[in-house]
Design an enzyme around this catalytic site. Structure first.
Site, PDB file in Angstrom:
ATOM      1  N   CYS A 223       0.814  -1.219   0.000  1.00  0.00           N
ATOM      2  CA  CYS A 223       0.000   0.000   0.000  1.00  0.00           C
ATOM      3  C   CYS A 223       0.846   1.266   0.000  1.00  0.00           C
ATOM      4  O   CYS A 223       0.323   2.366  -0.112  1.00  0.00           O
ATOM      5  CB  CYS A 223      -0.935  -0.009   1.199  1.00  0.00           C
ATOM      6  SG  CYS A 223      -1.926  -1.507   1.242  1.00  0.00           S
TER       7      CYS A 223
ATOM      8  N   HIS B   2      -9.215   2.900  -1.788  1.00  0.00           N
ATOM      9  CA  HIS B   2      -7.784   2.622  -1.733  1.00  0.00           C
ATOM     10  C   HIS B   2      -7.298   1.888  -2.976  1.00  0.00           C
ATOM     11  O   HIS B   2      -6.957   0.713  -2.923  1.00  0.00           O
ATOM     12  CB  HIS B   2      -7.497   1.822  -0.460  1.00  0.00           C
ATOM     13  CG  HIS B   2      -6.051   1.500  -0.249  1.00  0.00           C
ATOM     14  ND1 HIS B   2      -5.023   2.255  -0.766  1.00  0.00           N
ATOM     15  CD2 HIS B   2      -5.470   0.492   0.443  1.00  0.00           C
ATOM     16  CE1 HIS B   2      -3.878   1.710  -0.408  1.00  0.00           C
ATOM     17  NE2 HIS B   2      -4.114   0.645   0.318  1.00  0.00           N
TER      18      HIS B   2
END
Lengths: 400, 488
Positions: free
Chosen positions: A88, A344
């Site tokens: 991420c 995301h």
């Protein structure tokens, strides 16, 4: 410690696509959208780009391995394109690559683009990744919420916080982000929610309900960086410069050594300490103006407030409930709506966070604009709490 | 004379209410209502003949993880997961038996559990016998109600141990009361009266008489007669036929666990060993293409199991959801969702390279610092001394442990949602992120004492491969001890 990156590189321009369920767009369309805005902001010609860094995480539904997906989508003039991937923190890695290239003198102007196309899987949540050959033989068949949810049980145990108090605190995290996201035209989720909605939502992974989890979205973001001198020569003033870029990666300590208590991010504390030192910040709770942190789940954001040394350990949940991190609080956090409202798209998130900090520092955040921010901090976490990568970046007014 | 030095048993924690089954099926099979009493043991989705055998064997072997005294291993089952892969080899790896042992799968009939025990008793040296059965039956069949799942295990030594074997008798005859083809389907049965009158009544007594004759005992000297059968009163009929006292006939546990196939004779023997006083005679027999019979004399010595049959049966959770039973047994075509679509292919190279880690839960211990870790690695995880190549094998399976963090995950695919997993920390060091099994929402909390169990990790339906690993389960004995301590 190395000399660091403080004030060596300036942001020349940034762009961000509309995030959301972009049924209309493929990864290349999203990249172009973010790129064109960044180029217009920078006011340069494509031939002035020396190199590019491209972050995307999930090949199967994204744009593929290598540098060609970016180069072809943007029709770049055969410059170097490096694809980076670090869970991420991938978007922050792309930024790091471009910034370091400029700082090293290897490039005058460098581009960073991150993208992810998550809504082509056919279901909600992150796609089930191929876990390799050893992990599936031993690791639980878990999900991202299930892995991060474990922070809550360990945090409660360590700090003696009741289930109800912690649930109320993490609900407030999401209520706050939704209130902010409602004001952002580029956010995916733009409806405010109530604490009752958050508390009573269907359970995803105990104790995280639906509103404790960030959205799943498509999106891209881009940054163009150069030296302060070149920026000035290009007619820019009131520069936003890079103050610190730190990355800390688990080495097995959390998952294999009996020293970690499961209630916080070991790497985040290391990255934060180094970032403050690099940026010359001694009292982060007072000096940092605003933050975009990796709120993949509400509990992640809560423990991050302590890991970044903004809230005292064990007291983050009280600060959250007191409104300390609200838009009108002392430390606005997720002022753009955060992962909670943007979703995301993994390769894009780090750059999306920097985009908001950049707009705020330039006074261009419209309805969301904070008064006179000096330092903006972004933070990403990839992997799972027991095994992760953490990036912390600080940008701010030149010379601050 | 060879004997049984130690024994153990296992019944899965779930007990399916027969009433729940007969009520669900009353619309189509009202005749089964008469069988609606009591409960049967029901394997969790992640249990099979092999995992239950591992649990029974651990019960017999005790908490010491040095198993170097075992010379040979026999695994018996008619429901082993692999037709061509040594199932005993998987059990052996899970138990961290030595590589130098002999090992065999014994199968093919309902008496194969006792056959394996007989072979071990005749083999000399120290042997381990583990028998497990997870029986399949069609929905709405009588077998579904009669059958149960379970396992038993024995450590066999040259000395008399807990029970000395006095005699063994066998009959082999291709009497086909039922059969199951090699397609792994269901049993096909012939008429009950024929099985009973022409099969059991004629084929079992000669084996029993032969065993008693070798033992030099008369039938009236038998104190415990173990004979599993789903026909009510069958053991009593046989006892009468051969002259065993009616009061010697033991409860076949049909009411509380059902009949666990080839494991059931061994389970009844294990149960009898728990009750038998020193000097008492136990006769165990089981039917299947002939019969197997063995006579033992209890010594009052040897190693008693921590759980045994009694302990296993006491640890129970009643299941009234018949649909869950059908789903766990692959009898319902259900929508698992897109998250279940991932490919579960096992890399056999990776499995073999990490065999002791995956199947034996063996980690490492640094001989310089004493730091314990999982998995074993070339460079130690100890932050103050990342020594190179200092790790020696260290077994985790028998260590006590507790939960550091957990979640109950409703998002990920699970056969028994929500999927519980968390960071498990071990007494003496080490930690593993692992699945937590045999729990329901609300059962798990930080600090919960857990123990390790060997379970199915995943099933590769495309290729018919079953993948195993260890999971945590609440250590209910430790929890009970904690609770009683707190009450004092």
């Amino acid at each position: 410690m190395p000399q660091g990156i403080r004030d060596k590189v300036a942001i020349l321009g940034m762009g961000c696509s509309k995030f959301g369920e972009r049924w209309d767009a493929g990864p290349d369309d999203l990249m172009v959208e973010a790129y064109l805005e960044a180029m217009q902001d920078a006011g340069i010609d494509q031939t002035q780009l020396d190199a590019a860094w491209f972050s995307t995480h999930i090949d199967e539904i994204g744009s593929g391995k290598g540098g060609t997906p970016l180069s072809i989508a943007l029709r770049l003039p055969n410059i170097a394109v490096t694809r980076v991937e670090n869970f991420c923190a991938s978007g922050s890695e792309a930024f790091r690559g471009a910034v370091y290239a400029v700082a090293a003198g290897a490039a005058d102007i460098a581009l960073a683009v991150g993208v992810e196309k998550l809504k082509d899987t056919g279901y909600g949540g992150l796609p089930v990744a191929h876990p390799g050959t050893l992990n599936p033989q031993v690791m639980p068949n878990g999900s991202a919420p299930g892995n991060f949810a474990q922070l809550a049980s360990a945090y409660r145990a360590k700090h003696g916080v009741s289930k109800d108090d912690l649930k109320r605190a993490i609900a407030h995290v999401s209520v706050k982000s939704h209130a902010n996201g409602a004001k952002n035209p580029k956010a995916h989720l733009r409806k405010p929610i109530t604490a009752e909605q958050a508390l009573n939502a269907p359970m995803i992974a105990e104790p995280l309900g639906l509103f404790d989890c960030c959205g799943v979205s498509d999106g891209a973001a881009a940054a163009i960086v150069t030296t302060p001198e070149i920026a000035r020569a290009l007619g820019k003033h009131d520069l936003v410069t890079v103050k610190a870029l730190q990355l800390s990666v688990s080495n097995g300590y959390e998952s294999q050594y009996n020293g970690w208590d499961g209630s916080h991010f070991h790497t985040a504390r290391i990255a934060a300490r180094k970032a403050y030192k690099e940026a010359g910040i001694e009292r982060p709770r007072d000096q940092i103006s605003m933050m975009e942190v990796h709120d993949c789940f509400s509990i992640t954001e809560l423990v991050t407030m302590e890991d970044l040394f903004i809230s005292p350990e064990g007291q983050g949940w009280r600060d959250v409930l007191d409104g300390f991190y609200d838009a009108d609080g002392e430390m606005p956090c997720q002022i753009d709506g955060g992962l909670k409202c943007f979703g995301h798209p993994i390769g894009a998130s780090g750059l999306r966070m920097l985009y908001e900090m950049y707009l705020q520092l330039q006074g261009r955040a419209g309805e969301r604009q904070l008064s006179n921010p000096v330092f903006g901090m972004t933070h990403n976490l990839g992997g799972a709490p027991a095994s992760n990568v953490c990036s912390v970046a600080i940008i701010g007014q030149e010379g601050a | 004379m060879a004997g049984i030095a130690a024994w153990g048993a296992y019944a899965p924690r779930l007990r399916l209410s027969r009433k729940a089954v007969t009520e669900a099926n009353a619309w189509v099979a009202p005749n089964l209502k008469a069988k609606g009493k009591g409960e049967r043991s029901m394997a969790n989705w992640d249990e099979d003949a092999l995992t239950m055998a591992v649990e029974a064997a651990r019960d017999a072997l005790g908490p010491d993880d040095d198993r170097s005294h075992i010379d040979s291993f026999y695994f018996a089952s008619t429901t082993a997961p692999f037709a061509d892969r040594l199932n005993a080899g998987i059990v052996s790896a899970a138990l961290t038996l030595e590589k130098s042992i002999t090992a065999s799968d014994v199968t093919g009939s309902q008496r194969c559990g006792l056959t394996a025990l007989g072979q071990a008793l005749a083999s000399g040296g120290t042997s381990l016998v583990a028998v497990g059965e997870r029986r399949r039956a069609r929905a709405v069949s009588a077998q579904e109600l009669d059958f149960g799942d379970g396992a038993a295990a024995f450590v066999v030594t040259d000395g008399p141990g807990a029970a000395e074997m006095l005699g063994r008798g066998s009959v082999t005859d291709d009497f086909v009361d039922h059969f199951r083809g090699d397609d792994g389907g269901f049993d096909y049965y012939w008429e009950e009266r024929w099985i009973r009158d022409e099969g059991i009544v004629k084929l079992v007594p000669p084996a029993v008489r032969k065993a008693l004759e070798i033992a030099g005992l008369s039938a009236s000297e038998v104190d415990h007669f173990c004979f599993p059968s789903t026909f009510s009163g069958m053991a009593a009929t046989l006892a009468k036929a051969v002259g065993i006292r009616p009061e010697a006939v033991r409860d076949n546990l049909a009411a509380v666990m059902g009949e666990a196939g080839c494991a059931h004779g061994p389970i009844m023997l294990a149960h009898a060993l728990e009750d038998a006083k020193a000097g008492e005679v136990i006769l165990v027999a089981q039917f299947g293409q002939g019969a197997e019979a063995m006579v033992f004399r209890a010594t009052g010595q040897g190693q008693r199991p921590a759980r045994g049959v009694t302990g296993s049966l006491a640890d129970r959770e009643v299941e009234t959801n018949y649909l869950k039973f059908l789903t766990f047994n692959g009898l319902v075509e259900w929508d698992k969702g897109m998250r279940a679509e991932k490919d579960n292919k096992t890399a056999l190279t990776t499995l073999y390279r990490n065999e002791d880690m995956i199947l034996g839960l063996v980690g490492g211990r640094c001989r310089e610092t004493g730091v314990v870790q999982f998995p074993r690695t070339r460079i130690s995880v100890a932050p103050n001394n990342p020594a190179v190549d200092t790790q020696e094998p260290y077994r985790f399976a028998e260590r006590r442990a507790s939960v550091l963090s957990y979640s109950a995950d409703y998002l990920t695919f699970s056969m028994a949602p929500p999927n519980h997993y968390g960071m498990i920390v071990f007494e003496g060091g080490g930690r593993i992120m692992m699945d937590i099994t045999d729990v329901a929402p609300g059962d798990v909390e930080t600090g919960l004492p857990v123990r390790m169990v060997f379970r199915i990790k995943e099933v590769d339906e495309k290729r018919g491969f079953v993948r195993y690993f260890w999971k945590a389960t609440p250590d209910r004995a430790a929890i009970a001890a904690q609770t009683s301590q707190a009450a004092e």
